[in-house]
Scaffold this motif. Sequence first.
Motif, PDB file in Angstrom:
ATOM      1  N   LEU A  55       0.832  -1.195   0.000  1.00  0.00           N
ATOM      2  CA  LEU A  55       0.000   0.000   0.000  1.00  0.00           C
ATOM      3  C   LEU A  55       0.872   1.252   0.000  1.00  0.00           C
ATOM      4  N   ALA A  56       0.341   2.328  -0.578  1.00  0.00           N
ATOM      5  CA  ALA A  56       1.087   3.582  -0.656  1.00  0.00           C
ATOM      6  C   ALA A  56       0.165   4.760  -0.395  1.00  0.00           C
ATOM      7  N   ARG A  57       0.742   5.870   0.040  1.00  0.00           N
ATOM      8  CA  ARG A  57      -0.015   7.111   0.130  1.00  0.00           C
ATOM      9  C   ARG A  57      -0.231   7.646  -1.282  1.00  0.00           C
ATOM     10  N   PRO A  58      -1.311   8.389  -1.516  1.00  0.00           N
ATOM     11  CA  PRO A  58      -1.552   8.933  -2.859  1.00  0.00           C
ATOM     12  C   PRO A  58      -0.366   9.720  -3.406  1.00  0.00           C
ATOM     13  N   SER A  59       0.321  10.478  -2.544  1.00  0.00           N
ATOM     14  CA  SER A  59       1.442  11.306  -2.986  1.00  0.00           C
ATOM     15  C   SER A  59       2.680  10.497  -3.357  1.00  0.00           C
ATOM     16  N   GLU A  60       2.662   9.189  -3.092  1.00  0.00           N
ATOM     17  CA  GLU A  60       3.788   8.320  -3.454  1.00  0.00           C
ATOM     18  C   GLU A  60       3.584   7.670  -4.815  1.00  0.00           C
ATOM     19  N   LEU A  61       2.422   7.914  -5.422  1.00  0.00           N
ATOM     20  CA  LEU A  61       2.083   7.285  -6.693  1.00  0.00           C
ATOM     21  C   LEU A  61       1.863   8.330  -7.783  1.00  0.00           C
ATOM     22  N   PHE A  62       1.754   7.856  -9.023  1.00  0.00           N
ATOM     23  CA  PHE A  62       1.620   8.750 -10.177  1.00  0.00           C
ATOM     24  C   PHE A  62       0.343   8.441 -10.947  1.00  0.00           C
ATOM     25  N   THR A  63      -0.155   9.448 -11.653  1.00  0.00           N
ATOM     26  CA  THR A  63      -1.365   9.249 -12.440  1.00  0.00           C
ATOM     27  C   THR A  63      -1.078   8.391 -13.665  1.00  0.00           C
ATOM     28  N   PRO A  64      -1.938   7.427 -13.962  1.00  0.00           N
ATOM     29  CA  PRO A  64      -1.743   6.585 -15.151  1.00  0.00           C
ATOM     30  C   PRO A  64      -2.178   7.295 -16.430  1.00  0.00           C
ATOM     31  N   LYS A  65      -2.698   8.521 -16.301  1.00  0.00           N
ATOM     32  CA  LYS A  65      -3.184   9.260 -17.470  1.00  0.00           C
ATOM     33  C   LYS A  65      -2.034   9.737 -18.363  1.00  0.00           C
ATOM     34  N   SER A  66      -0.833   9.831 -17.801  1.00  0.00           N
ATOM     35  CA  SER A  66       0.320  10.327 -18.546  1.00  0.00           C
ATOM     36  C   SER A  66       1.063   9.190 -19.237  1.00  0.00           C
ATOM     37  N   THR A  67       1.010   9.178 -20.569  1.00  0.00           N
ATOM     38  CA  THR A  67       1.735   8.164 -21.346  1.00  0.00           C
ATOM     39  C   THR A  67       3.227   8.299 -21.116  1.00  0.00           C
ATOM     40  N   GLU A  68       3.693   9.527 -20.982  1.00  0.00           N
ATOM     41  CA  GLU A  68       5.108   9.797 -20.762  1.00  0.00           C
ATOM     42  C   GLU A  68       5.599   9.124 -19.492  1.00  0.00           C
ATOM     43  N   GLU A  85      -9.873   4.095 -12.025  1.00  0.00           N
ATOM     44  CA  GLU A  85     -11.114   4.500 -12.686  1.00  0.00           C
ATOM     45  C   GLU A  85     -11.301   6.005 -12.533  1.00  0.00           C
ATOM     46  N   ASN A  86     -11.918   6.619 -13.528  1.00  0.00           N
ATOM     47  CA  ASN A  86     -11.999   8.082 -13.588  1.00  0.00           C
ATOM     48  C   ASN A  86     -12.609   8.715 -12.347  1.00  0.00           C
ATOM     49  N   ASP A  87     -13.678   8.092 -11.811  1.00  0.00           N
ATOM     50  CA  ASP A  87     -14.347   8.698 -10.658  1.00  0.00           C
ATOM     51  C   ASP A  87     -13.530   8.574  -9.382  1.00  0.00           C
ATOM     52  N   VAL A  88     -12.478   7.761  -9.425  1.00  0.00           N
ATOM     53  CA  VAL A  88     -11.592   7.603  -8.273  1.00  0.00           C
ATOM     54  C   VAL A  88     -10.337   8.463  -8.431  1.00  0.00           C
ATOM     55  N   LEU A  89      -9.827   8.534  -9.657  1.00  0.00           N
ATOM     56  CA  LEU A  89      -8.590   9.276  -9.903  1.00  0.00           C
ATOM     57  C   LEU A  89      -8.708  10.750  -9.524  1.00  0.00           C
ATOM     58  N   GLY A  90      -9.889  11.338  -9.792  1.00  0.00           N
ATOM     59  CA  GLY A  90     -10.075  12.745  -9.452  1.00  0.00           C
ATOM     60  C   GLY A  90      -9.838  13.009  -7.977  1.00  0.00           C
ATOM     61  N   SER A  91     -10.356  12.135  -7.133  1.00  0.00           N
ATOM     62  CA  SER A  91     -10.170  12.298  -5.692  1.00  0.00           C
ATOM     63  C   SER A  91      -8.727  12.033  -5.285  1.00  0.00           C
ATOM     64  N   LEU A  92      -8.086  11.056  -5.941  1.00  0.00           N
ATOM     65  CA  LEU A  92      -6.682  10.773  -5.625  1.00  0.00           C
ATOM     66  C   LEU A  92      -5.787  11.957  -5.980  1.00  0.00           C
ATOM     67  N   VAL A  93      -6.130  12.629  -7.076  1.00  0.00           N
ATOM     68  CA  VAL A  93      -5.377  13.830  -7.452  1.00  0.00           C
ATOM     69  C   VAL A  93      -5.513  14.885  -6.357  1.00  0.00           C
ATOM     70  N   GLU A  94      -6.742  15.041  -5.831  1.00  0.00           N
ATOM     71  CA  GLU A  94      -6.970  15.986  -4.739  1.00  0.00           C
ATOM     72  C   GLU A  94      -6.122  15.630  -3.518  1.00  0.00           C
ATOM     73  N   LEU A  95      -5.844  14.351  -3.363  1.00  0.00           N
ATOM     74  CA  LEU A  95      -5.085  13.881  -2.205  1.00  0.00           C
ATOM     75  C   LEU A  95      -3.586  13.847  -2.462  1.00  0.00           C
ATOM     76  N   GLY A  96      -3.167  14.251  -3.664  1.00  0.00           N
ATOM     77  CA  GLY A  96      -1.726  14.360  -3.914  1.00  0.00           C
ATOM     78  C   GLY A  96      -1.155  13.436  -4.955  1.00  0.00           C
ATOM     79  N   LEU A  97      -1.996  12.674  -5.668  1.00  0.00           N
ATOM     80  CA  LEU A  97      -1.500  11.810  -6.740  1.00  0.00           C
ATOM     81  C   LEU A  97      -0.688  12.655  -7.721  1.00  0.00           C
ATOM     82  N   ARG A  98       0.473  12.191  -8.101  1.00  0.00           N
ATOM     83  CA  ARG A  98       1.427  13.031  -8.821  1.00  0.00           C
ATOM     84  C   ARG A  98       1.319  12.877 -10.343  1.00  0.00           C
TER      85      ARG A  98
END
Length: 271
Positions: A55-68, A85-98
């Motif tokens: 398990l990881a904190r949201p800020s330790e992970l990256f968004t899968p939306k970036s192909t780069e 999933e899209n409805d989850v990623l938005g909240s993870l971004v709010e929590l620091g997903l990079r």
Amino acid sequence: KSAQMMDAKNRDSIFLQLLRSSSLFRFDDVGLKHALQSVAFVPRGGDDEGNERELARPSELFTPKSTELKDLMSEKDFPSSQFCENDVLGSLVELGLRSKISRDDMLNIAGNIATRARNCEKEKEANLLAQRSARLVEYIVTKEKELNLRRRKESVGLFSFFKLGNGDKERAEKQRQIDHKFFTLLRKIEFLPVLLESPMKDLPWCAKTFRFCAPNEVRPRRDMMLCSATKSISALNADEMQDRIFGWDNPVDAVTLGLQLVSFARMHDTV
């Protein structure tokens, strides 16, 4: 009770339900957002379906939306499929997903390539690592060019009509030291793909069995005639920024040149 100790299925279900409640994060004063930012509850991705995942904190992970980023990072650097999933990623971004990687991340990626390369036995895997290394170098070069351009614009905009003060000079020197530290660390990591065989006939060659070397022990192809007896040769095409990053803008040292001449002489039995 920590998230890791909870039953995985129930844990994921609870957190997914929380994340899908998008209005939840409008109430920062409640403290829930801060709590979720500090808890490791997001399962890392990977091919270990069915096993207990790290398990990881949201800020330790990256968004899968970036192909780069997907081309540079491993699957474990992203959330597991359920949390992508899209409805989850938005909240993870709010929590620091990079969505961007730092210089420390670049060093970690290079280190990961070096570690995997040392344990690599199959040519196909080595080829994939070489491709990943090439993408990393391209990414670093691009980001350094963008950084230099931004610095020049800021310098012109702020100081074109004024003499730099002591504070500005101190900031510039501090930035120079930060750059130097990053380049020094990067140059020591054995992540750069090199040529195993000489592309030219009758050229002294530094025999290598390991396909990846530290940039400190490598030179670009244009220097091949000057150092091939003792230095590895990069498999990548170098440009001016890559030269600066890896220290190849400095000339080949005298000792290396001397050893190259000796090697040429021995090959052709002449002095």
